[in-house]
Design an enzyme around this catalytic site. Structure first.
Site, PDB file in Angstrom:
ATOM      1  N   HIS A 415      17.034 -59.808  -7.403  1.00  0.00           N
ATOM      2  CA  HIS A 415      16.897 -60.888  -8.382  1.00  0.00           C
ATOM      3  C   HIS A 415      15.733 -61.816  -8.052  1.00  0.00           C
ATOM      4  O   HIS A 415      14.928 -62.167  -8.922  1.00  0.00           O
ATOM      5  CB  HIS A 415      18.199 -61.691  -8.468  1.00  0.00           C
ATOM      6  CG  HIS A 415      18.103 -62.859  -9.389  1.00  0.00           C
ATOM      7  ND1 HIS A 415      17.780 -64.124  -8.950  1.00  0.00           N
ATOM      8  CD2 HIS A 415      18.226 -62.947 -10.731  1.00  0.00           C
ATOM      9  CE1 HIS A 415      17.737 -64.931  -9.996  1.00  0.00           C
ATOM     10  NE2 HIS A 415      18.001 -64.246 -11.079  1.00  0.00           N
ATOM     11  N   ARG A 505      -9.288 -45.616   6.197  1.00  0.00           N
ATOM     12  CA  ARG A 505      -9.139 -45.562   7.658  1.00  0.00           C
ATOM     13  C   ARG A 505      -7.715 -45.185   8.062  1.00  0.00           C
ATOM     14  O   ARG A 505      -6.761 -45.875   7.696  1.00  0.00           O
ATOM     15  CB  ARG A 505      -9.473 -46.927   8.262  1.00  0.00           C
ATOM     16  CG  ARG A 505     -10.898 -47.391   8.022  1.00  0.00           C
ATOM     17  CD  ARG A 505     -11.111 -48.749   8.687  1.00  0.00           C
ATOM     18  NE  ARG A 505     -12.464 -49.246   8.506  1.00  0.00           N
ATOM     19  CZ  ARG A 505     -12.839 -50.054   7.526  1.00  0.00           C
ATOM     20  NH1 ARG A 505     -11.951 -50.443   6.628  1.00  0.00           N
ATOM     21  NH2 ARG A 505     -14.083 -50.480   7.440  1.00  0.00           N
ATOM     22  N   GLU A 675     -23.640 -42.346  12.628  1.00  0.00           N
ATOM     23  CA  GLU A 675     -23.528 -43.642  13.303  1.00  0.00           C
ATOM     24  C   GLU A 675     -24.108 -43.604  14.723  1.00  0.00           C
ATOM     25  O   GLU A 675     -24.025 -44.596  15.453  1.00  0.00           O
ATOM     26  CB  GLU A 675     -22.066 -44.092  13.343  1.00  0.00           C
ATOM     27  CG  GLU A 675     -21.113 -43.061  13.911  1.00  0.00           C
ATOM     28  CD  GLU A 675     -19.650 -43.399  13.664  1.00  0.00           C
ATOM     29  OE1 GLU A 675     -19.339 -44.559  13.367  1.00  0.00           O
ATOM     30  OE2 GLU A 675     -18.820 -42.476  13.765  1.00  0.00           O
ATOM     31  N   GLY A 696     -22.557 -45.102   9.100  1.00  0.00           N
ATOM     32  CA  GLY A 696     -21.773 -46.191   9.708  1.00  0.00           C
ATOM     33  C   GLY A 696     -22.730 -47.179  10.334  1.00  0.00           C
ATOM     34  O   GLY A 696     -23.155 -46.997  11.479  1.00  0.00           O
ATOM     35  N   SER A 697     -23.103 -48.185   9.574  1.00  0.00           N
ATOM     36  CA  SER A 697     -24.161 -49.099  10.044  1.00  0.00           C
ATOM     37  C   SER A 697     -23.731 -49.921  11.261  1.00  0.00           C
ATOM     38  O   SER A 697     -24.575 -50.355  12.049  1.00  0.00           O
ATOM     39  CB  SER A 697     -24.606 -50.028   8.906  1.00  0.00           C
ATOM     40  OG  SER A 697     -23.498 -50.756   8.404  1.00  0.00           O
ATOM     41  N   CYS A 746     -20.735 -46.438   4.489  1.00  0.00           N
ATOM     42  CA  CYS A 746     -19.436 -47.128   4.489  1.00  0.00           C
ATOM     43  C   CYS A 746     -19.411 -48.263   5.508  1.00  0.00           C
ATOM     44  O   CYS A 746     -18.381 -48.881   5.745  1.00  0.00           O
ATOM     45  CB  CYS A 746     -18.301 -46.140   4.766  1.00  0.00           C
ATOM     46  SG  CYS A 746     -18.434 -45.318   6.363  1.00  0.00           S
TER      47      CYS A 746
END
Length: 791
Positions: A415, A505, A675, A696-697, A746
């Site tokens: 409720h 992830r 990366e 992947g910076s 990303c």
């Protein structure tokens, strides 16, 4: 069944008869007449009409008596409201039915008993207001329901109590606030054969996600016994998400169901709660096959009505058949404007007092007011945070003036959750013990803006509300994808314009939902730490095979994300925990070495083929296989992180393939994170092994500049905009274009810096994956850049 102005059997009514028999009863008639041919079972019954209600009021002079009692009422004075409401109800119950109306009801009961060939017919008696379930005014739960009613005396009393319930305190208050005249609304009473759910199970179905409004799922809730305990919040239900396009179950959430409501032999209290045996409390209350059947029926009902529906169902313990016992339009998300995205953002966090299930996605703050009994509701002041065990419809006059609501008990269909959603008030349910912890008058902030888990924080914390119109947002040529961590935000995030998920992830699913190191599950019998073993036992209740717990929970988390964005690509990255992070999981210290610099240690691909971790990696592969094959979400693709060499790539790809995930089979694609500088230098070689790249910076910056991104001492050197980083990114995009390899990014940089996103567009990148809260802002910057490049 013969025609009668006072009663109508379900076969005599359709949805067009709402003015005659109210929303609930008209809907039952509609389904009984039109959906039985599709195999949907609806128990038979009849309804008293609006004419019967008006006849009762006029013939007995009740109308004049009620008007007199309610004259000059201020609904915000809860004490006066309670006093007058009680007086009206007492007057109705004390009034005798006119003889012809009484005989019509008893004749209907007799015919229904003959229909079911019994002299001892047990029925459910429900109220149905004639203005009920309008799109902008849900009256759900405003009037009463009486279960396990049998015999003429009990039936007449239950009908009378239903009529009286049109004048409960909350119903009077609700009508006044919605602008309805008390006497423009009539009450119909539905009398329907009881389904013996007391011997089996029952529950609620929504053909839409209750929190986000995402409409591609069916949410099936289930408990043992009669369904009142879901609404009352006494039992947290089992919850199952069924994905409409594939008609597969994508999530099981099995709760502890310690009590159930069953029939009682006491006519004054015809139902009662009893304990569920400990061995059954954690079992599924219905089978997967029954979940899928209910979901299929729900989709048919939704299609028939042409809108999202809120449905009640019951499983009969005698014939083991499923039945639909009620259906009404969903009245929150189906009328919401999704062209404006509203985002509540907590600007800082305080100490957590309690956590539970979040309802909605808003934030509220105020002084905590602990109300544990209905008799104390007059003490509640506007703007306070209501803290209680659980609510029922009598609490609605104060719920609508609360800044937030927090309860000890209840699930997403109790409720408190239903009313909070309708009122747009943040609510956290099922905290377990918030009423025992919070101090009276303590300033608290209730946040439902952080996913599925709701938080109660100490203090009145600052928050902001971002509103963004997406009505006229153009679509750029560069694909705009999203980075999604937790599955909790997936449905809501999918409503933002996007081209899929560039990075999902696993770490969030493992850390937040599984919580256990995979090797501790694989080697469960050999675990040395008794405390860890006890925690694992608590989390994996119902799982003899502990490995299956890992596969199932991981698969369900992935499936929610894949379903949210279906049929667009969703790229899930295999686990990229560092050793210190894996060690923090339950049982993790037994399996993780201590590294001085885990950021460049045993992580990513190097783990997957190592003999001691390979069995854990195989569980990840099996989870992805389950999502793609059993749940049919073939839009889920996979990505390998921190792959230092092509030899590593070959070893990992073989393990993935050995576990049933072959590149190219049924559209399966395998991506590689770019990366590490070696990924760029040997990009043409990596392109021969993988179907796509994702830059992947964060790590590329760390490893190019030689900066430990966990170290504050050298943080000033860390800069994704450094020329060396940009040169590497430009180089790898050029290689990808030459080799025909998909390439996106990303990493965090384009989310933080719109100018970085513009640089990527100039380089010709295929896709940019962003954090959800930066999508609109960055999309505008990308559109501007694309426009310039066209000139």
């Amino acid at each position: 069944m013969s025609e009668n102005k006072f009663i109508k059997f379900f076969e005599q009514t359709t949805i067009k008869d709402v003015p005659v028999v109210g929303g609930k009863n008209a809907s039952l008639g509609e389904m009984y007449k039109n959906l039985a041919g599709q195999g949907i079972k609806v128990p038979n019954g009849f309804a008293t009409t609006a004419a019967a209600y008006n006849y009762l009021l006029e013939q007995t002079n009740l109308k004049a008596g009620i008007k007199k009692i309610l004259a000059g009422l201020n609904t915000h004075n809860v004490t006066d409201l309670a006093k007058r409401g009680a007086a009206v109800r007492k007057l109705i119950i004390a009034t005798e039915f006119p003889e012809d109306l009484k005989q019509a009801i008893l004749e209907g009961y007799k015919k229904l008993s003959q229909f079911y060939k019994t002299n001892d017919l047990h029925v459910a008696v429900r109220s149905s207001a004639t203005a009920e379930d309008l799109p902008d005014a849900s009256f759900a739960g405003q009037q009463e329901t009486f279960l396990n009613v049998s015999g003429e005396v009990q039936l007449l009393l239950a009908v009378k109590k239903c009529i009286a319930s049109l004048f409960t305190n909350r119903a009077i208050s609700y009508r006044v606030d919605k602008g309805f005249d008390h006497f423009q609304i009539a009450l119909s009473v539905g009398v329907q054969k009881m389904i013996r759910a007391d011997l089996a199970a029952s529950g609620v179905i929504f053909t839409i996600d209750t929190e986000s409004g995402f409409n591609n799922v069916v949410l099936v809730s289930s408990i043992y016994g009669l369904g009142e305990n879901i609404v009352q919040g006494k039992v947290d239900p089992d919850e199952f998400y069924v994905f409409k396009p594939t008609k597969t179950i994508i999530s099981h959430n099995i709760s502890r169901k310690n009590i159930k409501m069953i029939y009682s032999s006491d006519p004054k209290r015809p139902v009662k709660d009893i304990k569920v045996p400990a061995s059954d409390q954690h079992k599924q209350s219905i089978t997967d096959a029954q979940v899928l059947k209910l979901a299929d029926w729900a989709m048919q009902i939704e299609k028939h009505y042409g809108r999202a529906m809120d449905i009640e169902w019951a499983l009969d313990g005698r014939d083991n058949e499923l039945y639909i016992i009620q259906a009404r339009p969903e009245t929150i998300h189906s009328v919401r404007d999704y062209s404006v995205i509203e985002e509540y953002v907590l600007e800082k966090k305080g100490k957590t007092i309690a956590t539970g299930r979040s309802v909605g996605n808003r934030i509220g703050a105020g002084a905590a007011k602990r109300i544990m009994n209905i008799k104390d509701i007059a003490k509640f002041k506007p703007g306070e945070v209501l803290v209680t065990d659980m609510t029922d419809p009598d609490w609605e006059p104060i719920m609508k003036i609360a800044s937030a609501i927090v309860t000890d008990k209840g699930g997403r269909t109790c409720h408190a959750a239903i009313v909070s959603r309708e009122l747009g008030i943040p609510c956290v349910v099922g905290t377990g013990n918030v009423s025992k912890i919070v101090k009276a008058g303590q300033a608290v902030t209730v946040s439902c803006a952080e996913g599925d888990m709701g938080f109660v924080y100490e203090g009145k914390l600052p928050f902001k509300i971002n509103k963004t119109s997406i009505k006229n947002l153009a679509k750029p040529k560069t694909k705009i994808m999203m980075n999604i961590g937790s599955p909790d935000i997936a449905f809501l995030s999918s409503l933002i314009p996007n081209d899929g998920v560039g990075l999902a992830r696993e770490e969030f699913i493992i850390n937040d939902q599984i919580k256990i190191h995979p090797l501790a599950l694989i080697n469960y019998p050999k675990l040395k730490d008794k405390k860890d073993k006890k925690k694992i036992d608590e989390l994996t209740v119902g799982y003899q095979d502990k490995k299956q717990y890992y596969i199932d929970k991981l698969a369900q988390g992935m499936a929610i994300i894949a379903a949210a964005f279906y049929p667009k690509d969703v790229i899930i990255r295999f686990s990229d925990f560092k050793t210190n992070e894996y060690a923090n999981l339950i049982g993790g210290t037994e399996y993780e070495p201590v590294e001085s610099n885990p950021m460049i240690g045993w992580r990513g691909a190097s783990r997957y083929y190592t003999p001691q971790f390979k069995p854990a990696f195989e569980l990840e592969c099996l989870a992805i296989k389950k999502v793609r094959e059993e749940m049919k979400l073939t839009n889920l693709k996979a990505m390998v992180p921190f792959c230092r060499t092509t030899r590593e790539a070959e070893q990992v790809i073989k393990i993935i393939e050995d576990n049933g995930l072959k590149q190219g089979a049924n559209g399966f694609e395998l991506y590689c994170m770019v990366e590490i500088p070696s990924n760029v230098i040997l990009a043409d070689e990596f392109a021969k092994l993988y179907d796509g790249f994702s830059i992947g910076s964060n790590d590329l910056t760390q490893l190019t500049l030689g900066v430990d991104r966990d170290s504050a001492l050298v943080s000033k050197v860390y800069d994704e905009n450094n020329a060396a980083i940009k040169k590497l990114i430009k180089q790898v995009i050029e290689v990808a274009k030459k080799t025909g390899t998909k390439i996106g990014i990303c990493g965090q940089a384009p989310s933080d810096f719109p100018e970085f996103a513009q640089f990527l567009v100039e380089c010709g990148i295929d896709s940019i994956s962003l954090n959800p809260d930066t999508v609109i802002k960055t999309t505008l910057a990308i559109l501007e850049t694309e426009k310039k490049l066209e000139k």
